[in-house]
Design an enzyme around this catalytic site. Sequence first.
Site, mmCIF file in Angstrom:
data_model
loop_
_atom_site.group_PDB
_atom_site.id
_atom_site.type_symbol
_atom_site.label_atom_id
_atom_site.label_comp_id
_atom_site.label_asym_id
_atom_site.label_seq_id
_atom_site.Cartn_x
_atom_site.Cartn_y
_atom_site.Cartn_z
ATOM 1 N N ASP A 39 40.541 37.244 49.480
ATOM 2 C CA ASP A 39 41.892 36.975 49.968
ATOM 3 C C ASP A 39 42.711 38.222 50.259
ATOM 4 O O ASP A 39 43.812 38.120 50.787
ATOM 5 C CB ASP A 39 42.644 36.107 48.944
ATOM 6 C CG ASP A 39 42.176 34.677 49.007
ATOM 7 O OD1 ASP A 39 41.834 34.239 50.117
ATOM 8 O OD2 ASP A 39 42.135 34.010 47.965
ATOM 9 N N HIS A 60 43.965 30.794 43.169
ATOM 10 C CA HIS A 60 42.736 30.431 43.895
ATOM 11 C C HIS A 60 43.004 30.651 45.393
ATOM 12 O O HIS A 60 43.327 31.750 45.802
ATOM 13 C CB HIS A 60 42.389 28.984 43.516
ATOM 14 C CG HIS A 60 41.030 28.501 43.919
ATOM 15 N ND1 HIS A 60 40.053 29.312 44.422
ATOM 16 C CD2 HIS A 60 40.481 27.249 43.889
ATOM 17 C CE1 HIS A 60 38.963 28.590 44.685
ATOM 18 N NE2 HIS A 60 39.203 27.332 44.379
ATOM 19 N N HIS A 84 38.345 38.775 40.269
ATOM 20 C CA HIS A 84 37.567 37.547 40.504
ATOM 21 C C HIS A 84 36.836 37.239 39.217
ATOM 22 O O HIS A 84 36.417 38.160 38.510
ATOM 23 C CB HIS A 84 36.566 37.787 41.648
ATOM 24 C CG HIS A 84 35.958 36.528 42.184
ATOM 25 N ND1 HIS A 84 34.872 35.939 41.595
ATOM 26 C CD2 HIS A 84 36.290 35.751 43.243
ATOM 27 C CE1 HIS A 84 34.544 34.852 42.292
ATOM 28 N NE2 HIS A 84 35.395 34.706 43.295
HETATM 29 N N1 ACO Z 1 46.240 42.231 38.822
HETATM 30 C C1 ACO Z 1 46.428 42.832 37.621
HETATM 31 N N2 ACO Z 1 45.703 42.576 36.538
HETATM 32 C C2 ACO Z 1 44.735 41.661 36.656
HETATM 33 C C3 ACO Z 1 44.465 40.986 37.860
HETATM 34 C C4 ACO Z 1 45.263 41.301 38.978
HETATM 35 N N3 ACO Z 1 45.050 40.711 40.163
HETATM 36 N N4 ACO Z 1 43.447 40.113 37.687
HETATM 37 C C5 ACO Z 1 43.086 40.238 36.398
HETATM 38 N N5 ACO Z 1 43.845 41.167 35.774
HETATM 39 C C6 ACO Z 1 43.717 41.639 34.398
HETATM 40 C C7 ACO Z 1 44.181 40.575 33.409
HETATM 41 O O1 ACO Z 1 45.539 40.701 33.126
HETATM 42 C C8 ACO Z 1 43.286 40.875 32.216
HETATM 43 O O2 ACO Z 1 43.807 42.020 31.557
HETATM 44 P P1 ACO Z 1 43.747 42.139 29.946
HETATM 45 O O3 ACO Z 1 42.257 42.192 29.639
HETATM 46 O O4 ACO Z 1 44.483 43.374 29.631
HETATM 47 O O5 ACO Z 1 44.402 40.889 29.436
HETATM 48 C C9 ACO Z 1 41.964 41.297 32.856
HETATM 49 O O6 ACO Z 1 42.325 41.826 34.147
HETATM 50 C C10 ACO Z 1 40.967 40.165 33.015
HETATM 51 O O7 ACO Z 1 41.580 39.143 33.791
HETATM 52 P P2 ACO Z 1 41.379 37.598 33.554
HETATM 53 O O8 ACO Z 1 42.674 36.925 33.859
HETATM 54 O O9 ACO Z 1 40.759 37.353 32.212
HETATM 55 O O10 ACO Z 1 40.300 37.280 34.638
HETATM 56 P P3 ACO Z 1 39.916 35.850 35.152
HETATM 57 O O11 ACO Z 1 38.485 35.903 35.479
HETATM 58 O O12 ACO Z 1 40.359 34.789 34.220
HETATM 59 O O13 ACO Z 1 40.811 35.695 36.464
HETATM 60 C C11 ACO Z 1 41.569 35.724 38.694
HETATM 61 C C12 ACO Z 1 40.360 35.825 37.751
HETATM 62 C C13 ACO Z 1 42.314 34.397 38.460
HETATM 63 C C14 ACO Z 1 41.045 35.738 40.131
HETATM 64 C C15 ACO Z 1 42.497 36.946 38.428
HETATM 65 O O14 ACO Z 1 41.794 38.149 38.681
HETATM 66 C C16 ACO Z 1 43.771 36.890 39.275
HETATM 67 O O15 ACO Z 1 44.742 36.252 38.882
HETATM 68 N N6 ACO Z 1 43.782 37.563 40.471
HETATM 69 C C17 ACO Z 1 44.939 37.483 41.358
HETATM 70 C C18 ACO Z 1 44.910 36.188 42.152
HETATM 71 C C19 ACO Z 1 43.835 36.158 43.189
HETATM 72 O O16 ACO Z 1 43.660 37.110 43.966
HETATM 73 N N7 ACO Z 1 43.102 35.030 43.263
HETATM 74 C C20 ACO Z 1 42.063 34.796 44.254
HETATM 75 C C21 ACO Z 1 40.711 34.791 43.617
HETATM 76 S S1 ACO Z 1 39.452 34.614 44.816
HETATM 77 C C22 ACO Z 1 39.537 32.969 45.183
HETATM 78 O O17 ACO Z 1 39.853 32.119 44.421
HETATM 79 C C23 ACO Z 1 39.182 32.643 46.510
#
Ligand code: ACO
Length: 448
Positions: free
Chosen positions: A382, A287, A326
Site C-alpha cells: 500500500d 488492512h 506486514h
Molecule cells: N509504523 C510504526 N511502527 C510500526 C508499524 C508502522 N507502520 N507497524 C508496526 N510497527 C511496530 C509496532 O508498534 C510494534 O512495535 P513494538 O514491538 O515496539 O510494540 C512492532 O512494530 C511490531 O508490530 P505489530 O503491530 O506487532 O505487527 P503486526 O504484524 O501485528 O501488524 C500491520 C502488521 C497491521 C500491517 C502493522 O505493521 C501496521 O499497522 N502497519 C501500518 C498499516 C498498514 O500499512 N497496513 C497495510 C498492511 S498490508 C495489507 O493489509 C494489504
Amino acid sequence: MDSSTSTSATDARKTEASAKSQETLTVTDNRTGKSYELPITHGTIRAADLRKIKVNDADFGMMSYDPAFNNTASCISRVTYIDGDAGILRYRGYPIEDLAEKSTYLETAYLLLNGELPNAEQLKDWTYHITHHTFIHESIKKFLDGFHYDAHPMGMLISTIAALSTYYHDSKDIFSKESRQKQTYRLIGKMPTIAAFSYRHSLGMPFVYPDNELSYPGNFLNMLFRTTETRYRANPTLEHALDVLFILHADDEQNCSANTIRGVGSSHVDPYSATAAAIAALYGPLHGGANEEVVRMLMEIGSVQKVPDFIKRVKAGETKLMGFGHRVYKNYDPRARIIKKVAYEVFDLMGKNPLLEIALECERIALEDDYFVKRKLYPNVDFYTGLIYQSMGFPTTMFPVLFAIPRTSGWIAQWEEMLLDPEQKIARPRQIYLGEDTRHYVPIDQRR
Ligand code: ACO
C-alpha cells in the site's frame, strides 16, 4: 534382486521409520510429571492433541492461546504461498513477478480459482462469462441512488455486494459446483460495475454501462471516466498499470479479509454475504484502507523537510508510518518492488506525483533507522499504490475499492477451498475466561 539392493532398501526403510518416529514432539507437564508425544505433520502440531494434557479427568485439557493468530495455521491451503523472510509470493506456485510481467488479471484470477493456468479455449470461455456478467439489475441503481452524495464508496460496495444475495437466490446452493461457478462469474463481473457506479454517484454523474468490447481494466476505466465520448478508450499505459495492480492484489494467503471470508463462509452463508464481510475487513486502515491513509499521511507531512520530525513522532509511538510493516513480510514486500516500477510508468505519462519525494524520503530514512530495521518494517503493497491511483485521477476514497475488486478472486478461491475441505467446520475459537465467577442477581434497590 541382489543382496546389496535388498540391504539398502531395508536400510532406507529403517531410516524412514526412524525419521518418522522423530516426527513427534515430547511435552512434559511439570504439574503432573507426565510426558506426552504429539505427532508433527508439516512442521505443525494439532492444537486438538494438546487436549490430552490434563491434570485430572475432569480437566478440559490444554489449549493454546494465540490472540490475532500470530502463530496458528487455521487451514491447509494450496492457493497462495508466502515466505515472509525471503520476500516470496506465489499464486498456485507461480512467482508474482512472473505473473505481473506476463499474465493478465483475468488469467490470474482463473489460475487462483482453478489451480492451473487456462489454455486458450478455457481463457476465452472464462473471459466471455465474466464479461457477460458485468451488468447489474436496474433496481440496484436505485439502491445506489439512495446513498448520501458523500457516502464512502467502500460502505456502498459492502452494502451493495451484500444486497446481491437478495437477487440471486440460487447462491444459497453453495455445495453445487454450477452454482458456485455462476456466483463467481457474477461477483468478479459485477464488482467493477458496482465500484464504478458508486464513484459516479458520489460525483452526481450518470452511470456508464459496461462495454463488452473492452478488457476487464479497460471497461472499468470506461465506466469510471467516460463523459461525452461515443466510445471510451483508456490510455494503454494506465490500462496496463491497473491490470498489473489487480494481479498484485488478487490474493495474499491468510490475511485479515481472507480469514474473514473463511470464518463467515464457514456458517454456510451465501458467497455475496461472505464477500461483503471480507470487503468490510479490507476497509480497515490496518488492512486495505492503508493505501488511503498513506496519501493522507504524506499530505499531512507536507514537505520533504518535515519527514524527520514525522519519523520522530512515529518512533515516539504517537503515530504509525502507514504503508509500512506486514504481519508476514519481514524482508521486503515483493509487490512493493513491482509497484514502484509501475509507479514510474504512470508518472512518466501523467507527471510526477508531488507526494513522491516525501514518500521516497520516508522510505529512505525508515530503511536506515534502527527502529524500523529492528522491527523488520518495510514498505508494503500500500505504500506506493495510493500515489499511483492519485496520479491516475482517483479520489482517495476509491483506493480501497481498487483493492477490493481484484481481491474478489482470491476471496472466492479461499472460500471455496474452505467449503470443500472435509476438515473444516464452522469457525468457533475457544477463549480463556477471566470474568466474574457465578454471582446472584441483585434487585436494583439493593445495588450500591
Ligand atoms: N509504523 C510504526 N511502527 C510500526 C508499524 C508502522 N507502520 N507497524 C508496526 N510497527 C511496530 C509496532 O508498534 C510494534 O512495535 P513494538 O514491538 O515496539 O510494540 C512492532 O512494530 C511490531 O508490530 P505489530 O503491530 O506487532 O505487527 P503486526 O504484524 O501485528 O501488524 C500491520 C502488521 C497491521 C500491517 C502493522 O505493521 C501496521 O499497522 N502497519 C501500518 C498499516 C498498514 O500499512 N497496513 C497495510 C498492511 S498490508 C495489507 O493489509 C494489504
